[in-house]
Write an enzyme that holds these catalytic residues in place. Structure first.
Site, PDB file in Angstrom:
ATOM      1  N   GLU A  72       6.531  -7.255  -2.474  1.00 42.79           N
ATOM      2  CA  GLU A  72       5.096  -7.407  -2.260  1.00 42.79           C
ATOM      3  C   GLU A  72       4.575  -8.544  -3.140  1.00 42.79           C
ATOM      4  O   GLU A  72       4.831  -8.562  -4.350  1.00 42.79           O
ATOM      5  CB  GLU A  72       4.375  -6.100  -2.609  1.00 42.79           C
ATOM      6  CG  GLU A  72       2.869  -6.206  -2.788  1.00 42.79           C
ATOM      7  CD  GLU A  72       2.147  -6.664  -1.532  1.00 42.79           C
ATOM      8  OE1 GLU A  72       1.299  -7.572  -1.653  1.00 42.79           O
ATOM      9  OE2 GLU A  72       2.426  -6.123  -0.446  1.00 42.79           O
ATOM     10  N   ASP A  78       7.026 -13.605  -3.582  1.00 37.40           N
ATOM     11  CA  ASP A  78       6.794 -14.094  -2.232  1.00 37.40           C
ATOM     12  C   ASP A  78       8.016 -13.740  -1.385  1.00 37.40           C
ATOM     13  O   ASP A  78       9.151 -14.076  -1.754  1.00 37.40           O
ATOM     14  CB  ASP A  78       6.592 -15.609  -2.259  1.00 37.40           C
ATOM     15  CG  ASP A  78       6.465 -16.171  -0.865  1.00 37.40           C
ATOM     16  OD1 ASP A  78       7.476 -16.707  -0.352  1.00 37.40           O
ATOM     17  OD2 ASP A  78       5.384 -16.100  -0.274  1.00 37.40           O
ATOM     18  N   ASP A 102       6.144  -5.752   7.162  1.00 37.81           N
ATOM     19  CA  ASP A 102       4.782  -5.224   7.219  1.00 37.81           C
ATOM     20  C   ASP A 102       3.864  -6.257   6.583  1.00 37.81           C
ATOM     21  O   ASP A 102       3.373  -6.086   5.461  1.00 37.81           O
ATOM     22  CB  ASP A 102       4.720  -3.891   6.468  1.00 37.81           C
ATOM     23  CG  ASP A 102       3.364  -3.223   6.600  1.00 37.81           C
ATOM     24  OD1 ASP A 102       2.601  -3.603   7.508  1.00 37.81           O
ATOM     25  OD2 ASP A 102       3.069  -2.315   5.789  1.00 37.81           O
ATOM     26  N   ASP A 127       0.812  -1.219   0.000  1.00 35.73           N
ATOM     27  CA  ASP A 127       0.000   0.000   0.000  1.00 35.73           C
ATOM     28  C   ASP A 127       0.843   1.266   0.000  1.00 35.73           C
ATOM     29  O   ASP A 127       0.324   2.370  -0.182  1.00 35.73           O
ATOM     30  CB  ASP A 127      -0.954   0.011   1.184  1.00 35.73           C
ATOM     31  CG  ASP A 127      -0.256  -0.245   2.516  1.00 35.73           C
ATOM     32  OD1 ASP A 127       0.952   0.041   2.625  1.00 35.73           O
ATOM     33  OD2 ASP A 127      -0.928  -0.741   3.456  1.00 35.73           O
TER      34      ASP A 127
END
Length: 553
Positions: free
Chosen positions: A354, A388, A406, A334
Site C-alpha cells: 500500500e 509504490d 485493488d 483499508d
C-alpha cells in the site's frame, strides 16, 4: 558600421522619454541596491511557482484528471504571462509604483486562490446545470489572473535594475533570469517538501501571499521610495497592510473553514480527516444510520453500504481457481480485501503493498474501520509494506498464487502506470505456476472503453483473461475505487464494477463452495453478469503503456 552602445555615466540621468530612465536616488550604494532587487526577484519567482503548483495540485484534487488540469493551468498561465509582459510596458515609466501595485495584487489573488477554489468546490460543486463547470472556470480565471500579474513583474524589474546601474541588455537579462530561475527552483522544492506536508494547501498559499506582499512592498518602499510621491507611498503601504490583514485573518480561520467545507463536501458525519504526504483520507459515518465511507482525495474509495459485494466479487473468483496459499494484495490499505482473502481455506501468507501508510494506520486504529475489516491487519499471516506497487514489483523475487490489484480507477491519471502493460508484465513475473491475477477495471457498462482497454492491456502482457462484472442499484455515485464524493455531483451513473481475471492459461470463473456466507454473490449471478460484461466488448483496442496511456476520463 553600428557603434556599440555606451552606457550613460552614473551622474547623468536620462530623461523619461528616452529608451532608458533616470538613475534612481537610492538610500544605499548601487551594488547593494542591485543585490536587493535581485533578492526581490528571487522571492517573487519562488512565490509565483508556488502559486502555479498550488493550482495544479488543487485542480487535480478537485477534478481528478491531473494531466488535463495541469495542462490547462500551465498553458493558460504561460499565455497570460506573455500578455502581462506586454501590458506592463505601459507602466515602465512608473516602474516602482507599478511593481508595488502588481505585487500587492498578486499576493492577494495568489494567496487566496486555494481557499476560494475550495470554497466554490465545497459549496457549489453539486449544483449541476449551468454551474456544473463552475470550479473549472474559476480555476482558469485564477490561472489567467496570476499569470498576468507574474508576467508583468519581469519588465518592471528590468526597469528597476537598469535604473540602479545601467548595463548592456544581455547582462541585465542574464542577472534577472538567473535570480528568477533559482527562485523558481526553491519555490518548486518548498511546495511539495515543506509547504504542503507541514502547512497544507490553504495555509501554505496564504503564507506565500504574505511573503510576496512583504517582499514587494519592502523593495519599493525601502529602496525606491523616492520615486513615489508622499501620497503614493501611503497608498502602497495601506494596500499592503490591507492585503496582509486579509491573508492573516484567512489564515486564522483556516481550521474553521476546512471543517465547514469538509462537512459541505462529505456531509455532517466526518469521523476522521488525515492528510498524509500522499493524499487526504476522510472517514465518514460508521453508525447504524450512516454507513462508514472512506474518501481519498475527495473520491469515494469505499462505500460501507455495499463494500462487501465489491470486495467479495474482487477476491473470491481469483481465490477459487486453484492454490491460494500465498496472496499478494496491491493497494487495499483499508484491509477490506484482506478480510475476504483470510476467509479462504489454507491461506498461509498475505502480503499487502500500500503506497499510503496513513490509510493502513486508519484501518488498524479507527474503531469502525477496523471492525469492518475484521481486524485483518492483526492477523499474523498478514504483512504490510508501504511502497509504490510498481516499484515494489520491480524488486521483489517472490512468487504468489493469487495477485489482487485493488487499486484506484484507471481513469485517474496518477493510477495510469498501475494499469499499464509494463505493470502487468511485472505481475506476470511473480505469478506462481497456476497463479491468478484479478484487476478492478472500472465500470464495464458506463465506461466500456476503459474497461476493455484494461483487458487488452492484461492480454498484451501475455496472460489469458476472463471478464465479469457486478451491479448493485442505481442513482448514487459508484462506490469502490472509481467512486467520487457524493456531494460533487460528478458521478451519478448506475453502480457497476468490472473485473478482469487473468492467468497464464485461461482461468475458470467459479466460486469455492467451502467459503461460507457469500449471500451477495453466487455462482449463477456471477456467470450471468460475466455474460453481460462480455456483450459490451470493444474489439481491437490497443494496450495502454507507460509511453502511450490509453485511459481517458
Amino acid at each position: 558600421m553600428i557603434e556599440p552602445h555606451a552606457p550613460a555615466p552614473p551622474a547623468v540621468p536620462r530623461p523619461w522619454g528616452e529608451a532608458g530612465t533616470a538613475q534612481a536616488r537610492l538610500p544605499v550604494r548601487p551594488g547593494t541596491g542591485r543585490f536587493l532587487v535581485l533578492a526581490g526577484v528571487f522571492v517573487c519567482a519562488a512565490c509565483g511557482l508556488v502559486y502555479e503548483l498550488e493550482l495544479v495540485a488543487l485542480a487535480s484534487y478537485l477534478t481528478g484528471d491531473s494531466v488535463t488540469q495541469a495542462s490547462v493551468v500551465l498553458s493558460v498561465m504561460v499565455f497570460a504571462m506573455g500578455i502581462g509582459s506586454l501590458a506592463a510596458k505601459r507602466l515602465r515609466f512608473r516602474a516602482a509604483a507599478g511593481f508595488g501595485a502588481v505585487e500587492a495584487a498578486l499576493a492577494l489573488v495568489g494567496g487566496s486562490s486555494a481557499m476560494a477554489l475550495y470554497a466554490v468546490f465545497a459549496w457549489t460543486g453539486d449544483w449541476g446545470g449551468v454551474w456544473s463547470g463552475g470550479p473549472r472556470c474559476l480555476l482558469v480565471g485564477f490561472s489567467l489572473a496570476i499569470g498576468l500579474l507574474i508576467g508583468a513583474e519581469v519588465p518592471l524589474l528590468m526597469e528597476l535594475i537598469q535604473r540602479i546601474r545601467r548595463q548592456d541588455a544581455g547582462g541585465a537579462v542574464a542577472d534577472l533570469f538567473a535570480a528568477d530561475y533559482v527562485g523558481a527552483l526553491v519555490g518548486g522544492l518548498a511546495f511539495p517538501f515543506l509547504l504542503l506536508p507541514q502547512l497544507g494547501q490553504l495555509t501554505g498559499a496564504l503564507l506565500t501571499g504574505a511573503v510576496n506582499a512583504v517582499a514587494g512592498g519592502a523593495l519599493v518602499l525601502g529602496l525606491f521610495r523616492r520615486d513615489l510621491s508622499r501620497r503614493g507611498r501611503w497608498l502602497l503601504l495601506a494596500a499592503n497592510v490591507v492585503v496582509l490583514v486579509l491573508l492573516g485573518t484567512a489564515a486564522a480561520l483556516v481550521s474553521d473553514f476546512e471543517r465547514a467545507a469538509r462537512q459541505a463536501v462529505y456531509g455532517g458525519h466526518v469521523r476522521v480527516a488525515v492528510r498524509s504526504g500522499v493524499q487526504e483520507a476522510v472517514l465518514t459515518g460508521g453508525t447504524r444510520d450512516h454507513p462508514l465511507d472512506l474518501f481519498l482525495d475527495g473520491r469515494l474509495r469505499m462505500d460501507g453500504s455495499d463494500e462487501r459485494l465489491y470486495h467479495q466479487a474482487l477476491v473470491h473468483p481469483a481465490m477459487s481457481g486453484g492454490p491460494h496459499a500465498r496472496v499478494l494484495v496491491l493497494g487495499g490499505g483499508d484491509g477490506l480485501a484482506v478480510r475476504e482473502v483470510l476467509r479462504g481455506p489454507r491461506v498461509l501468507r498475505v502480503d499487502v503493498v500500500e503506497p499510503d501508510a496513513a490509510v493502513v494506520l486508519l484501518a488498524r486504529r479507527d474503531r469502525a474501520l477496523s471492525a469492518l475489516n475484521g481486524h485483518a491487519f492483526a492477523d499474523r499471516r498478514v504483512r504490510v509494506r508501504t511502497a509504490d506497487p510498481f516499484c515494489w514489483l520491480r524488486h521483489t523475487r517472490g512468487t504468489y498464487d493469487v495477485v489482487i490489484a485493488d487499486l484506484p480507477d484507471p481513469g485517474i491519471a496518477a493510477s495510469t502506470k498501475l494499469y499499464s502493460q509494463e505493470f502487468y508484465g511485472l505481475v506476470r513475473r511473480v505469478l506462481a505456476p497456476g497463479g491468478r491475477l484479478v484487476v478492478h477495471a472500472g465500470p464495464a457498462t458506463s465506461r466500456p472503453r476503459v474497461f476493455w482497454t484494461v483487458e487488452a492491456t492484461v492480454r498484451a502482457a501475455g496472460l489469458r483473461t476472463v471478464v465479469y462484472r457486478v451491479a448493485a442499484g442505481a442513482g448514487d455515485p459508484a462506490g469502490g475505487p472509481d467512486g467520487t464524493g457524493r456531494s460533487t455531483g460528478l458521478s451519478r451513473a448506475p453502480r457497476d464494477w468490472g473485473f478482469v481475471l487473468a492467468a497464464l492459461t485461461r482461468p475458470v470463473l467459479t466460486l469455492d463452495p467451502r467459503v461460507p456466507r457469500l449471500p451477495v454473490l453466487n455462482q449463477a449471478s456471477l456467470l450471468a453478469d460475466a455474460r453481460d460484461a462480455a456483450r459490451t466488448r470493444l474489439p481491437d483496442l490497443p494496450p495502454s503503456t507507460l509511453l502511450h496511456p490509453g485511459y481517458t476520463r
